[in-house]
Structure formats: structure tokens, C-alpha cells
Design a protein around this motif. Structure first.
Motif, PDB file in Angstrom:
ATOM      1  N   VAL A 179       0.854  -1.193   0.000  1.00 29.96           N
ATOM      2  CA  VAL A 179       0.000   0.000   0.000  1.00 29.96           C
ATOM      3  C   VAL A 179       0.888   1.241   0.000  1.00 29.96           C
ATOM      4  O   VAL A 179       1.652   1.468   0.945  1.00 29.96           O
ATOM      5  CB  VAL A 179      -0.925   0.020   1.236  1.00 29.96           C
ATOM      6  CG1 VAL A 179      -1.775   1.293   1.245  1.00 29.96           C
ATOM      7  CG2 VAL A 179      -1.810  -1.218   1.256  1.00 29.96           C
ATOM      8  N   GLU A 180       0.810   2.046  -1.053  1.00 33.29           N
ATOM      9  CA  GLU A 180       1.627   3.247  -1.151  1.00 33.29           C
ATOM     10  C   GLU A 180       1.030   4.352  -0.282  1.00 33.29           C
ATOM     11  O   GLU A 180      -0.114   4.768  -0.499  1.00 33.29           O
ATOM     12  CB  GLU A 180       1.714   3.709  -2.608  1.00 33.29           C
ATOM     13  CG  GLU A 180       2.463   2.742  -3.515  1.00 33.29           C
ATOM     14  CD  GLU A 180       2.661   3.303  -4.907  1.00 33.29           C
ATOM     15  OE1 GLU A 180       3.328   4.352  -5.030  1.00 33.29           O
ATOM     16  OE2 GLU A 180       2.131   2.701  -5.858  1.00 33.29           O
ATOM     17  N   ILE A 181       1.822   4.820   0.666  1.00 30.33           N
ATOM     18  CA  ILE A 181       1.315   5.771   1.647  1.00 30.33           C
ATOM     19  C   ILE A 181       0.846   7.060   0.990  1.00 30.33           C
ATOM     20  O   ILE A 181      -0.239   7.573   1.289  1.00 30.33           O
ATOM     21  CB  ILE A 181       2.392   6.059   2.710  1.00 30.33           C
ATOM     22  CG1 ILE A 181       2.668   4.789   3.520  1.00 30.33           C
ATOM     23  CG2 ILE A 181       1.956   7.198   3.644  1.00 30.33           C
ATOM     24  CD1 ILE A 181       3.812   4.895   4.488  1.00 30.33           C
ATOM     25  N   GLU A 182       1.636   7.586   0.049  1.00 32.50           N
ATOM     26  CA  GLU A 182       1.289   8.872  -0.563  1.00 32.50           C
ATOM     27  C   GLU A 182       0.052   8.801  -1.459  1.00 32.50           C
ATOM     28  O   GLU A 182      -0.537   9.833  -1.763  1.00 32.50           O
ATOM     29  CB  GLU A 182       2.477   9.401  -1.372  1.00 32.50           C
ATOM     30  CG  GLU A 182       3.602   9.959  -0.523  1.00 32.50           C
ATOM     31  CD  GLU A 182       4.477  10.892  -1.330  1.00 32.50           C
ATOM     32  OE1 GLU A 182       4.257  12.119  -1.268  1.00 32.50           O
ATOM     33  OE2 GLU A 182       5.380  10.403  -2.041  1.00 32.50           O
ATOM     34  N   LYS A 183      -0.321   7.606  -1.853  1.00 34.18           N
ATOM     35  CA  LYS A 183      -1.467   7.448  -2.749  1.00 34.18           C
ATOM     36  C   LYS A 183      -2.689   6.866  -2.043  1.00 34.18           C
ATOM     37  O   LYS A 183      -3.652   6.467  -2.705  1.00 34.18           O
ATOM     38  CB  LYS A 183      -1.076   6.563  -3.938  1.00 34.18           C
ATOM     39  CG  LYS A 183       0.024   7.167  -4.814  1.00 34.18           C
ATOM     40  CD  LYS A 183       0.366   6.262  -5.977  1.00 34.18           C
ATOM     41  CE  LYS A 183       1.458   6.878  -6.855  1.00 34.18           C
ATOM     42  NZ  LYS A 183       1.802   5.993  -7.997  1.00 34.18           N
ATOM     43  N   THR A 184      -2.639   6.833  -0.718  1.00 37.76           N
ATOM     44  CA  THR A 184      -3.701   6.190   0.057  1.00 37.76           C
ATOM     45  C   THR A 184      -4.250   7.169   1.084  1.00 37.76           C
ATOM     46  O   THR A 184      -3.506   7.955   1.667  1.00 37.76           O
ATOM     47  CB  THR A 184      -3.163   4.933   0.758  1.00 37.76           C
ATOM     48  OG1 THR A 184      -2.552   4.078  -0.209  1.00 37.76           O
ATOM     49  CG2 THR A 184      -4.268   4.182   1.470  1.00 37.76           C
ATOM     50  N   SER A 185      -5.546   7.121   1.314  1.00 37.35           N
ATOM     51  CA  SER A 185      -6.170   8.025   2.269  1.00 37.35           C
ATOM     52  C   SER A 185      -5.798   7.649   3.697  1.00 37.35           C
ATOM     53  O   SER A 185      -5.449   6.503   3.998  1.00 37.35           O
ATOM     54  CB  SER A 185      -7.692   7.989   2.125  1.00 37.35           C
ATOM     55  OG  SER A 185      -8.199   6.750   2.592  1.00 37.35           O
ATOM     56  N   ALA A 186      -5.917   8.619   4.590  1.00 40.49           N
ATOM     57  CA  ALA A 186      -5.622   8.392   6.000  1.00 40.49           C
ATOM     58  C   ALA A 186      -6.550   7.343   6.597  1.00 40.49           C
ATOM     59  O   ALA A 186      -6.138   6.513   7.410  1.00 40.49           O
ATOM     60  CB  ALA A 186      -5.735   9.704   6.772  1.00 40.49           C
TER      61      ALA A 186
END
Length: 342
Positions: A169-176
Motif C-alpha cells: 500500500v503506497e502511503i502517498e497514494k492512500t487516504s488516511a
């Protein structure tokens, strides 16, 4: 259109965390945020606006004083209290009106033993790096600092993790909201920057070495602004040192907070360049410093701090200790603690 329960949870999540990072940059600052029985003068109050005078407010105001040079001091009796810190409201009168900020002034019981636990103390204990447990392990061990890494979600909430992705899961492309569902290998949730800072601020012995990770989506400056804002909002200045591989990020932190401790990681700048740009020091891979041995002495002459990463074997750790380096970042804090105790 009706919203699902999950959508409502996500909205509430962002309302909470969005509020946490929307605070404007502080207009008042201090050159230092710690005190001790032998250091009654804490630091100089600074402002982005011309101030005619400063006034101390709040329940702790009587424990402090400010002189005509805007130097803030603590009274001797207050340093002998069992309190680990005091919150103090400072007001300044400017042409635009009253400026107000709250400073957290921390008793300086911070350890000075050169040991920086890389992503916390996790290896020997078998826990997860960059977790709250690894942070608390570093504190319990008695490390000078605990290093950790910060990324930003797609909706601008900051999370602690070394790699740009977790379990694919890419952190910058995923919602909080979606990142909040992820679990570390030790069962803890993926920590937010806020939760990590709040945990670290429960003590005043181990410093928090905050690495601002370089954004892969061009948001490094936005991440930097939010990180510094959150540190100020939580009144964590006394605990936090900043590091980054992006030189512009380092300079941005200094622009936002000129008194912040900021070290550069990438290893391609000389001590002369770092001093010229008013950075605090360098935090270079040990191989860079082995190739440029004169940089350690040069940095000391320029009053820059020196750190080597990530040093894990006994002989290299000892070599840097013999060179009188200021700090060493290691995955083996237990070993380094053993060496510095000799």
C-alpha cells in the motif's frame, strides 16, 4: 446521496486530523526550550513582527521572568520541582495588535551518550521498527535519541513508516482512513506523526529525531510545512531534531523555524556549505565520513553537529567513538551503549 458508515468514519477522521495540521505557523518562538538548575536563562523570545514588549501570562507566569533583551528565565525554585515541564503563555504587543503563543519549557534531563536508535530499538527485542513500542524501548534503554520517518497520505495526514509503501500500500497514494486500518507486524496500528510525538513527549530523556522523507509525488515542501506546524502545535520543539535527504527540505525547515536543529543526510555537502546555509550539522552515511575524515574536525571547528548512520558493527562503532563524533545512528543501540559505557 446517503453516505456509508465507512465514509462517515473517514470524514470524522479527516476532520480531526485536518484540524490538527491547519494551524498557522507560530509568530513567536524561543531560541531554546529547556532549562535546568544550572541554566536559568532559557532563551531569547523572537518574533516575526516588531514587538514593543513581552508579557507572561497563565498559571505558571510567576515562575518565569523576561528582561529588556527579551531573554526568558526561570526562577531557581521552579527548577527543583518534580514537574518535567511547564506551559507558559507569552504575549507581545505589535503594531498589528497582540501576538500570543504558548511555549512548553522542558526540564533538561535529556541523555547525552551519542546513541541514536535507528527507527527505535526494535532488533534485539524482536518488535517492529518505527512503532511506538520501538520508541519506548529506546527510551527504556537510555538512548540519547530515537530516529523515525515521516510520510504523508494522499489527504495530507502524516504517518510514521520507513518505506514509501507498507504491505504493497503506497502511503502517498492512500487516504488516511485506509492507512489507519493497517497493522504493523507487532499488532500496533500504523502510527501517525501526532500519536508518535505525543508518546515521545511523555518523557524528557530521549530526543525525537524526525526524518522528513522525500516525496515521490512532488509534495516534499507541503510535507515539511505540515511537519513543522504539527511540532509547533503540539509544543514539541524541545524534543524534536530534524533530518532529511532533500537539501531544500532542510533549508525549508530552517526558514520556518530558524532555531530548529536540522541535519542533512545525503552526504554531498561539505561542512563549509552546511554552515553557509545555517544548517545545524550533518548526519552522513559512515562510508562518506570514512572517505572524508577531515570533515569531522572541520565540522567541529564550524560548530556543526556530526552524526554517522547506520553503524552496526563493533569495530566501526568504536572507530567513530575514537574520532569523538557527536552521535551515531545504529540498529544495535544495546551494543553502542555498552561501548560508550567503557
Amino acid at each position: 446521496m446517503k453516505k456509508t458508515l465507512l465514509q462517515l468514519i473517514g470524514i470524522a477522521f479527516m476532520a480531526y486530523y485536518g484540524a490538527a495540521v491547519s494551524v498557522a505557523q507560530s509568530v513567536l518562538s524561543l531560541s531554546n526550550y529547556t532549562y535546568s538548575p544550572t541554566q536559568l536563562v532559557i532563551g531569547t523570545i523572537q518574533s516575526k513582527e516588531p514587538i514593543s514588549r513581552f508579557t507572561l501570562r497563565g498559571p505558571n507566569a510567576a515562575l518565569f521572568s523576561v528582561n529588556k533583551a527579551n531573554q526568558l528565565s526561570i526562577k531557581s525554585a521552579a527548577t527543583k520541582s518534580s514537574e518535567h515541564w511547564y506551559d507558559l503563555i507569552v504575549e507581545g504587543q505589535s503594531a498589528k495588535g497582540t501576538l500570543r503563543d504558548t511555549f512548553r519549557l522542558v526540564k533538561d534531563e535529556f541523555i547525552r551518550n551519542q546513541v541514536i536508535a535507528h527507527r527505535g530499538a526494535w532488533k534485539q527485542s524482536g518488535t517492529t521498527e518505527n512503532s511506538l513500542t520501538s520508541l519506548n524501548n529506546a527510551v527504556k534503554l537510555g538512548c540519547m535519541g530515537s530516529e523515525f520517518d515521516v510520510h504523508m497520505s494522499s489527504d495530507s495526514v502524516m504517518f510514521i513508516h520507513h518505506d514509501p509503501a507498507m504491505d504493497g500500500v503506497e502511503i502517498e497514494k492512500t487516504s488516511a482512513a485506509d492507512l489507519a486500518k493497517l497493522k504493523l507486524s507487532n499488532g500496533e496500528p500504523l502510527p501517525t506523526l501526532e500519536s508518535y510525538l505525543r508518546e515521545g513527549m511523555k518523557q524528557n530523556r530521549t530526543r525525537l529525531v524526525l526524518e522528513i522523507k522525500t516525496s515521490k509525488t512532488g509534495r516534499s515542501m507541503a510535507l515539511t510545512e505540515r511537519v513543522v506546524n504539527m511540532v509547533h502545535q503540539l509544543k514539541a520543539q524541545a524534543w524534536v531534531d530534524y533530518i532529511a535527504f532533500d537539501y531544500d527540505v532542510c533549508k525549508k525547515v530552517k526558514a520556518l523555524d530558524p532555531v530548529a536543529q536540522v541535519s542533512y543526510l545525503n552526504g554531498d555537502k561539505s561542512p563549509e556549505q552546511l554552515a553557509a546555509d545555517k544548517l545545524t550539522g550533518f548526519d552522513y552515511h559512515f562510508s562518506v565520513l570514512k572517505k572524508n575524515e577531515t570533515w569531522l574536525q572541520d565540522a567541529k571547528q564550524r560548530h556543526l553537529t556530526t552524526n554517522a548512520w547506520t553503524v552496526n558493527d563493533r569495530s566501526t562503532l568504536q572507530w567513530f567513538l575514537d574520532q569523538k563524533i557527536d552521535y551515531i545512528t545504529t540498529n544495535e543501540p544495546e551494543l553502542l551503549l555498552e561501548l560508550v559505557a567503557k
